[in-house]
Design an enzyme around this catalytic site. Structure first.
Site, PDB file in Angstrom:
ATOM      1  N   GLY A  20      58.661  53.045  68.805  1.00 31.91           N
ATOM      2  CA  GLY A  20      58.754  54.094  67.779  1.00 31.91           C
ATOM      3  C   GLY A  20      57.394  54.305  67.154  1.00 31.91           C
ATOM      4  O   GLY A  20      56.944  53.506  66.338  1.00 31.91           O
ATOM      5  N   VAL A  21      56.732  55.388  67.573  1.00 37.98           N
ATOM      6  CA  VAL A  21      55.395  55.636  67.024  1.00 37.98           C
ATOM      7  C   VAL A  21      55.413  56.914  66.184  1.00 37.98           C
ATOM      8  O   VAL A  21      54.722  57.879  66.456  1.00 37.98           O
ATOM      9  CB  VAL A  21      54.302  55.665  68.133  1.00 37.98           C
ATOM     10  CG1 VAL A  21      53.956  54.251  68.549  1.00 37.98           C
ATOM     11  CG2 VAL A  21      54.744  56.481  69.342  1.00 37.98           C
ATOM     12  N   LYS A  32      71.133  54.013  46.605  1.00 40.29           N
ATOM     13  CA  LYS A  32      70.815  54.933  47.701  1.00 40.29           C
ATOM     14  C   LYS A  32      71.795  56.099  47.584  1.00 40.29           C
ATOM     15  O   LYS A  32      72.881  55.948  47.003  1.00 40.29           O
ATOM     16  CB  LYS A  32      71.016  54.210  49.041  1.00 40.29           C
ATOM     17  CG  LYS A  32      70.242  54.773  50.178  1.00 40.29           C
ATOM     18  CD  LYS A  32      68.881  54.118  50.361  1.00 40.29           C
ATOM     19  CE  LYS A  32      68.156  54.742  51.533  1.00 40.29           C
ATOM     20  NZ  LYS A  32      66.863  54.138  51.782  1.00 40.29           N
ATOM     21  N   VAL A  48      55.243  55.598  60.530  1.00 37.32           N
ATOM     22  CA  VAL A  48      54.835  54.205  60.285  1.00 37.32           C
ATOM     23  C   VAL A  48      54.216  53.604  61.544  1.00 37.32           C
ATOM     24  O   VAL A  48      53.164  52.972  61.495  1.00 37.32           O
ATOM     25  CB  VAL A  48      56.043  53.348  59.829  1.00 37.32           C
ATOM     26  CG1 VAL A  48      55.606  51.910  59.591  1.00 37.32           C
ATOM     27  CG2 VAL A  48      56.675  53.932  58.578  1.00 37.32           C
TER      28      VAL A  48
HETATM   29  P1  NAD Z   1      59.754  58.546  62.048  1.00 27.75           P
HETATM   30  O1  NAD Z   1      60.986  59.346  62.188  1.00 27.75           O
HETATM   31  O2  NAD Z   1      58.470  59.178  61.636  1.00 27.75           O
HETATM   32  O3  NAD Z   1      59.448  57.769  63.422  1.00 27.75           O
HETATM   33  C1  NAD Z   1      60.426  57.197  64.208  1.00 27.75           C
HETATM   34  C2  NAD Z   1      59.953  57.296  65.661  1.00 27.75           C
HETATM   35  O4  NAD Z   1      60.899  56.595  66.481  1.00 27.75           O
HETATM   36  C3  NAD Z   1      59.901  58.732  66.180  1.00 27.75           C
HETATM   37  O5  NAD Z   1      58.669  58.961  66.830  1.00 27.75           O
HETATM   38  C4  NAD Z   1      61.067  58.797  67.173  1.00 27.75           C
HETATM   39  O6  NAD Z   1      60.833  59.687  68.243  1.00 27.75           O
HETATM   40  C5  NAD Z   1      61.142  57.366  67.625  1.00 27.75           C
HETATM   41  N1  NAD Z   1      62.431  56.987  68.196  1.00 27.75           N
HETATM   42  C6  NAD Z   1      63.680  57.384  67.821  1.00 27.75           C
HETATM   43  N2  NAD Z   1      64.610  56.816  68.604  1.00 27.75           N
HETATM   44  C7  NAD Z   1      63.947  56.030  69.478  1.00 27.75           C
HETATM   45  C8  NAD Z   1      64.357  55.175  70.525  1.00 27.75           C
HETATM   46  N3  NAD Z   1      65.645  55.029  70.861  1.00 27.75           N
HETATM   47  N4  NAD Z   1      63.398  54.520  71.221  1.00 27.75           N
HETATM   48  C9  NAD Z   1      62.083  54.654  70.928  1.00 27.75           C
HETATM   49  N5  NAD Z   1      61.643  55.459  69.930  1.00 27.75           N
HETATM   50  C10 NAD Z   1      62.554  56.124  69.225  1.00 27.75           C
HETATM   51  O7  NAD Z   1      60.152  57.353  61.037  1.00 27.75           O
HETATM   52  P2  NAD Z   1      59.176  56.435  60.208  1.00 27.75           P
HETATM   53  O8  NAD Z   1      59.021  56.993  58.839  1.00 27.75           O
HETATM   54  O9  NAD Z   1      57.970  56.104  61.023  1.00 27.75           O
HETATM   55  O10 NAD Z   1      60.082  55.110  60.049  1.00 27.75           O
HETATM   56  C11 NAD Z   1      60.244  54.224  61.137  1.00 27.75           C
HETATM   57  C12 NAD Z   1      61.297  53.182  60.765  1.00 27.75           C
HETATM   58  O11 NAD Z   1      60.854  52.456  59.607  1.00 27.75           O
HETATM   59  C13 NAD Z   1      62.655  53.791  60.379  1.00 27.75           C
HETATM   60  O12 NAD Z   1      63.658  52.924  60.824  1.00 27.75           O
HETATM   61  C14 NAD Z   1      62.626  53.803  58.855  1.00 27.75           C
HETATM   62  O13 NAD Z   1      63.924  53.718  58.304  1.00 27.75           O
HETATM   63  C15 NAD Z   1      61.835  52.547  58.569  1.00 27.75           C
HETATM   64  N6  NAD Z   1      61.129  52.599  57.280  1.00 27.75           N
HETATM   65  C16 NAD Z   1      60.231  53.583  57.020  1.00 27.75           C
HETATM   66  C17 NAD Z   1      59.568  53.613  55.795  1.00 27.75           C
HETATM   67  C18 NAD Z   1      58.562  54.678  55.492  1.00 27.75           C
HETATM   68  O14 NAD Z   1      57.806  54.530  54.508  1.00 27.75           O
HETATM   69  N7  NAD Z   1      58.467  55.735  56.279  1.00 27.75           N
HETATM   70  C19 NAD Z   1      59.814  52.614  54.837  1.00 27.75           C
HETATM   71  C20 NAD Z   1      60.730  51.584  55.141  1.00 27.75           C
HETATM   72  C21 NAD Z   1      61.376  51.589  56.363  1.00 27.75           C
END
Ligand code: NAD
Length: 366
Positions: A193-194, A93, A197
């Site tokens: 968290g919407v 990373k 993903v």
């Molecule tokens: P994203 O930033 O698109 O979505 C995250 C959402 O969480 C946002 O809508 C944000 O407003 C919300 N959020 C932030 N703090 C919050 C809180 N305290 N309470 C409620 N909601 C909150 O991120 P993503 O790409 O959808 O990823 C979501 C999670 O999955 C992350 O932790 C990321 O590390 C993990 N992840 C993502 C991927 C990927 O392919 N995108 C792969 C593996 C892991």
């Protein structure tokens, strides 16, 4: 003692190898470039199974120690994610210290790409927080050791829908284990968290007839998705005691912690966020004691890495889907192993991953 030598007794830990997140990492590379202002750290945890692949995060860290600990922790996580998923990849990373909104530019990305290139493929980068597909395209100008580039440039595109599909598979397997059926029809599911993903996950479970409750700090997003999927909305942080069957953390890590764990009513925890357990050992054990089926995050959120791995191996969408669907089988195996050996699911997944690495290492040393 001369003035320019630091009094070692003032330092709490050895600067790198003594960091709390240091775990036998193979190599840590500090990248500094005065012209662009680049300050980055590349962490290579383990390359036994293959080159260390993992995204680059750009973040305004409080101190350089926080940045170092983050890269150490995240690169270790990648080793186990790829190992449990059966990919021939190691764990790595990178972090860039700075504000992605104001300090990121193409020169900085190119310079970072040159540092990646200097490792000759031992580390392969991809997107993480603060990065976009376009940044990977810029890095690609100076090194081939980058994934997550645009589909128009031969990349696999946005990994989030595949990640969500893998989480959905892991959730169904956890439901099968806990409720005796993987049918989510009528199940009450809280998605915290919407974002990229979370939304796709909401779509999958809604299509199957689940009753979905969504939570986010972004109220406009909640309103939009509530209309789109007919989901109920809950505002604020006080969500852990809600009467639901399944809790899906899809925002931040460490939401299962000393404060929240005793409030949980859900019987299944399955979501996308990385490092959901604030303390892997303690909170993993408490979940098991409470009879809550926890689908290990690093296993069920591996769809994204399966997607970028396709760029290296040259396989297509069908194979990506097949590998991601297999998360269902692996998750069920983990629950069964956890029960048989009376260990947490986190430990069970970790042991399988470590075993794969150890076996490969023995073969290499023959
Ligand atoms: P994203 O930033 O698109 O979505 C995250 C959402 O969480 C946002 O809508 C944000 O407003 C919300 N959020 C932030 N703090 C919050 C809180 N305290 N309470 C409620 N909601 C909150 O991120 P993503 O790409 O959808 O990823 C979501 C999670 O999955 C992350 O932790 C990321 O590390 C993990 N992840 C993502 C991927 C990927 O392919 N995108 C792969 C593996 C892991």
């Amino acid at each position: 003692m001369t003035a320019n030598i630091i009094e070692t007794k003032e330092l709490k830990n050895d600067p790198v190898f003594g960091q709390i997140s240091f775990d036998g990492h193979e190599q840590i590379v500090f990248c500094n470039d005065e012209d662009t202002g680049l300050k980055a750290i590349i962490g290579i945890h383990n390359t036994v199974l293959g080159p260390a692949l993992g995204g680059t995060r750009m973040w305004t860290y409080e101190t350089e120690w926080h940045a170092l600990n983050d890269v150490l922790r995240l690169s270790r996580g990648m080793t186990y994610k790829s190992a449990i998923t059966g990919l021939n990849l190691g764990g790595g990373k990178a972090v860039i210290i700075g504000d992605a909104k104001t300090q990121k530019n193409d020169d900085l990305m190119r310079r970072f790409g040159q540092f990646v290139d200097s490792l000759s493929g031992k580390y392969i980068t991809a997107e993480d927080v603060g990065m976009e597909t376009r940044d990977m395209d810029v890095i690609r100008e100076v090194t081939p050791h980058v994934t997550g580039i645009s589909e128009s440039k031969g990349g696999a595109g946005n990994p989030s829908p595949i990640t969500a599909y893998g989480v959905y598979m892991g959730m169904k397997a956890a439901a099968k284990y806990q409720f005796g059926t993987d049918n989510l029809d009528g199940k009450k599911i809280l998605v915290q968290g919407v974002g990229h993903v979370g939304e796709t996950l909401v779509k999958h479970v809604t299509d199957e007839g689940a009753k979905v409750i969504i939570n986010d700090i972004n109220e406009a997003r909640l309103e939009e998705l509530s209309k789109k999927y007919g989901a109920n909305v809950v505002l604020g942080n006080d969500i852990y005691g809600l009467d639901v069957d399944i809790y899906a953390p899809c925002a931040l890590g460490a939401t299962i912690n000393d404060d929240t764990i005793h409030q949980l009513q859900a019987k299944v925890v399955a979501g996308a966020a990385n490092n959901q357990l604030a303390d892997e050992i303690k909170h993993g054990r408490l979940l098991k004691e409470k009879g809550i089926a926890y689908a290990p995050d690093f296993l069920i959120n591996a769809g994204g890495i399966i997607n970028v791995y396709a760029e290296l191996e040259g396989y297509g969408k069908d194979e990506i889907t097949r590998k991601t669907e297999n998360i269902y089988n692996t998750t069920l195996d983990i629950f069964n192993l956890s029960e048989k050996e009376d260990i947490t699911t986190h430990r069970a997944a970790f042991n399988i991953a470590q075993n794969r690495i150890d076996t490969r290492k023995k073969e290499q040393n023959k």
